[in-house]
Scaffold this active site. Sequence first.
Site, PDB file in Angstrom:
ATOM      1  N   GLU A 262    -115.021  17.372  41.636  1.00 48.90           N
ATOM      2  CA  GLU A 262    -116.221  16.535  41.720  1.00 48.90           C
ATOM      3  C   GLU A 262    -117.152  16.762  40.521  1.00 48.90           C
ATOM      4  O   GLU A 262    -118.076  15.996  40.298  1.00 48.90           O
ATOM      5  CB  GLU A 262    -116.970  16.792  43.028  1.00 48.90           C
ATOM      6  CG  GLU A 262    -116.359  16.103  44.226  1.00 48.90           C
ATOM      7  CD  GLU A 262    -116.636  14.597  44.290  1.00 48.90           C
ATOM      8  OE1 GLU A 262    -117.760  14.168  43.981  1.00 48.90           O
ATOM      9  OE2 GLU A 262    -115.701  13.861  44.643  1.00 48.90           O
TER      10      GLU A 262
ATOM     11  N   TYR B 146    -122.991  16.857  45.906  1.00 49.14           N
ATOM     12  CA  TYR B 146    -122.014  17.951  45.948  1.00 49.14           C
ATOM     13  C   TYR B 146    -121.556  18.307  44.530  1.00 49.14           C
ATOM     14  O   TYR B 146    -121.548  19.472  44.130  1.00 49.14           O
ATOM     15  CB  TYR B 146    -120.812  17.512  46.803  1.00 49.14           C
ATOM     16  CG  TYR B 146    -119.675  18.508  46.832  1.00 49.14           C
ATOM     17  CD1 TYR B 146    -119.668  19.540  47.750  1.00 49.14           C
ATOM     18  CD2 TYR B 146    -118.615  18.402  45.943  1.00 49.14           C
ATOM     19  CE1 TYR B 146    -118.626  20.461  47.778  1.00 49.14           C
ATOM     20  CE2 TYR B 146    -117.570  19.318  45.965  1.00 49.14           C
ATOM     21  CZ  TYR B 146    -117.584  20.335  46.880  1.00 49.14           C
ATOM     22  OH  TYR B 146    -116.552  21.246  46.903  1.00 49.14           O
TER      23      TYR B 146
ATOM     24  N   SER C  91    -114.903  22.536  41.526  1.00 49.52           N
ATOM     25  CA  SER C  91    -114.381  21.311  42.128  1.00 49.52           C
ATOM     26  C   SER C  91    -114.168  20.196  41.124  1.00 49.52           C
ATOM     27  O   SER C  91    -114.923  20.062  40.148  1.00 49.52           O
ATOM     28  CB  SER C  91    -115.398  20.844  43.173  1.00 49.52           C
ATOM     29  OG  SER C  91    -115.171  19.513  43.528  1.00 49.52           O
TER      30      SER C  91
HETATM   31  P1  GDP Z   1    -113.755  14.799  49.302  1.00 53.85           P
HETATM   32  O1  GDP Z   1    -113.033  14.266  48.107  1.00 53.85           O
HETATM   33  O2  GDP Z   1    -113.995  16.260  49.242  1.00 53.85           O
HETATM   34  O3  GDP Z   1    -114.950  14.000  49.607  1.00 53.85           O
HETATM   35  O4  GDP Z   1    -112.709  14.636  50.524  1.00 53.85           O
HETATM   36  P2  GDP Z   1    -112.612  13.536  51.689  1.00 53.85           P
HETATM   37  O5  GDP Z   1    -111.302  13.779  52.331  1.00 53.85           O
HETATM   38  O6  GDP Z   1    -113.823  13.583  52.564  1.00 53.85           O
HETATM   39  O7  GDP Z   1    -112.606  12.131  50.926  1.00 53.85           O
HETATM   40  C1  GDP Z   1    -111.554  11.729  50.055  1.00 53.85           C
HETATM   41  C2  GDP Z   1    -111.672  10.243  49.758  1.00 53.85           C
HETATM   42  O8  GDP Z   1    -111.414   9.502  50.955  1.00 53.85           O
HETATM   43  C3  GDP Z   1    -113.063   9.793  49.275  1.00 53.85           C
HETATM   44  O9  GDP Z   1    -112.888   8.891  48.197  1.00 53.85           O
HETATM   45  C4  GDP Z   1    -113.629   9.048  50.480  1.00 53.85           C
HETATM   46  O10 GDP Z   1    -114.564   8.026  50.141  1.00 53.85           O
HETATM   47  C5  GDP Z   1    -112.356   8.450  51.054  1.00 53.85           C
HETATM   48  N1  GDP Z   1    -112.485   8.038  52.472  1.00 53.85           N
HETATM   49  C6  GDP Z   1    -112.161   6.815  52.972  1.00 53.85           C
HETATM   50  N2  GDP Z   1    -112.419   6.761  54.284  1.00 53.85           N
HETATM   51  C7  GDP Z   1    -112.901   7.970  54.653  1.00 53.85           C
HETATM   52  C8  GDP Z   1    -113.331   8.513  55.907  1.00 53.85           C
HETATM   53  O11 GDP Z   1    -113.331   7.863  56.940  1.00 53.85           O
HETATM   54  N3  GDP Z   1    -113.733   9.831  55.898  1.00 53.85           N
HETATM   55  C9  GDP Z   1    -113.736  10.568  54.741  1.00 53.85           C
HETATM   56  N4  GDP Z   1    -114.136  11.863  54.804  1.00 53.85           N
HETATM   57  N5  GDP Z   1    -113.354  10.072  53.543  1.00 53.85           N
HETATM   58  C10 GDP Z   1    -112.943   8.792  53.491  1.00 53.85           C
END
Ligand code: GDP
Length: 322
Positions: free
Chosen positions: A122, A144, A120
């Site tokens: 990440e 993660y 990832s």
């Molecule tokens: P990730 O990169 O695997 O954590 O995928 P996500 O789709 O969960 O998050 C992508 C980005 O969207 C991150 O920077 C989150 O902080 C941002 N984000 C903003 N608002 C939200 C929300 O309501 N839900 C999630 N899941 N992510 C959010």
Amino acid sequence: MTGQDGSYLAESLLSQGWAVHGLARHAPAHPHINEGETLVEGVQYHVGDLSRPDEVGSILKSVQPDLVFNLGGISSVYQSWQQPYETALVSGASVVSMLEATWQLQQESGKEIRFLQASSAELFGEAKSTPQNEMTPISPVSPYGAAKAFAHHAVSVYRGRGMFAASAILYNHESLRRPAKFVTRKITAGAAAIAAGKLDKLSLGNLSAVRDWGWAPDFVDAMERILNAPEAMDFVVATGVSHSVQDFVEAAFAAVGIEDWRAVVEVDDSLARPSDAAEMRGDITKISSELGWQPSMDFESLVAAMVRNDQSLLQDDQAPQF
Ligand code: GDP
């Protein structure tokens, strides 16, 4: 194999004539199967728990695979802050047990078994340079990312031992099967629901995060190419183009005909994370030049496809919960 990538991978491998065995946490068609899981006709599912090396080891032994793709684990960064120990166990330590079981099988049979780890972006955490490539220092900022970093190093260790073990360093990748706990699907499902008058407001966390969003079926194709490469190597898989969460919101609401998205989107600080990389963007020079891989879907088409899908699911009363 019941997640987004596992289901696309299963479909692709079946279409090429492979026999496909998939690990599932629950019995297929079990009433408690989690929302967001996709079962594929033709896959032979095995029920097992990634945190139980004995279960995973005995499934591998019974299947005697030629290829092993590890797409399992806790896949949400947000969830990893709620369950850091479980994340370390299933997204980190379990990979070592899978690598070891694969290595033992290979030793017993004398036949090569190839191993692909879904790694990832990440890993890179708050990277000091953008875009990131295969040489970017590993310095995760989430539980993660730390678990994935451990697994990533374990893959290199087994490669050093003589196994064909490779990591695909995957940036965010979305599709019509993306669960709504991820921000893209939450936004497209939310925009569709608001446009249909079924939801008043959409609450989101950090709107300024910038991510490199790709199309999951393209990423599955990249994983297959990495496993079919002449040599086991790690590759960044991304699009090379990044956008903010706010860009995604604007595009999704515009697609449902709402220009003033600020009137219906609220920021809820409780949805923000203790730390969240400001920008992630991948450099795909290596995978493009060595494996001829290119993403097929741009940002605008991806948003439009997800929004259209959510609008039609809403009409059929099958909208995802978030
Ligand atoms: P990730 O990169 O695997 O954590 O995928 P996500 O789709 O969960 O998050 C992508 C980005 O969207 C991150 O920077 C989150 O902080 C941002 N984000 C903003 N608002 C939200 C929300 O309501 N839900 C999630 N899941 N992510 C959010």
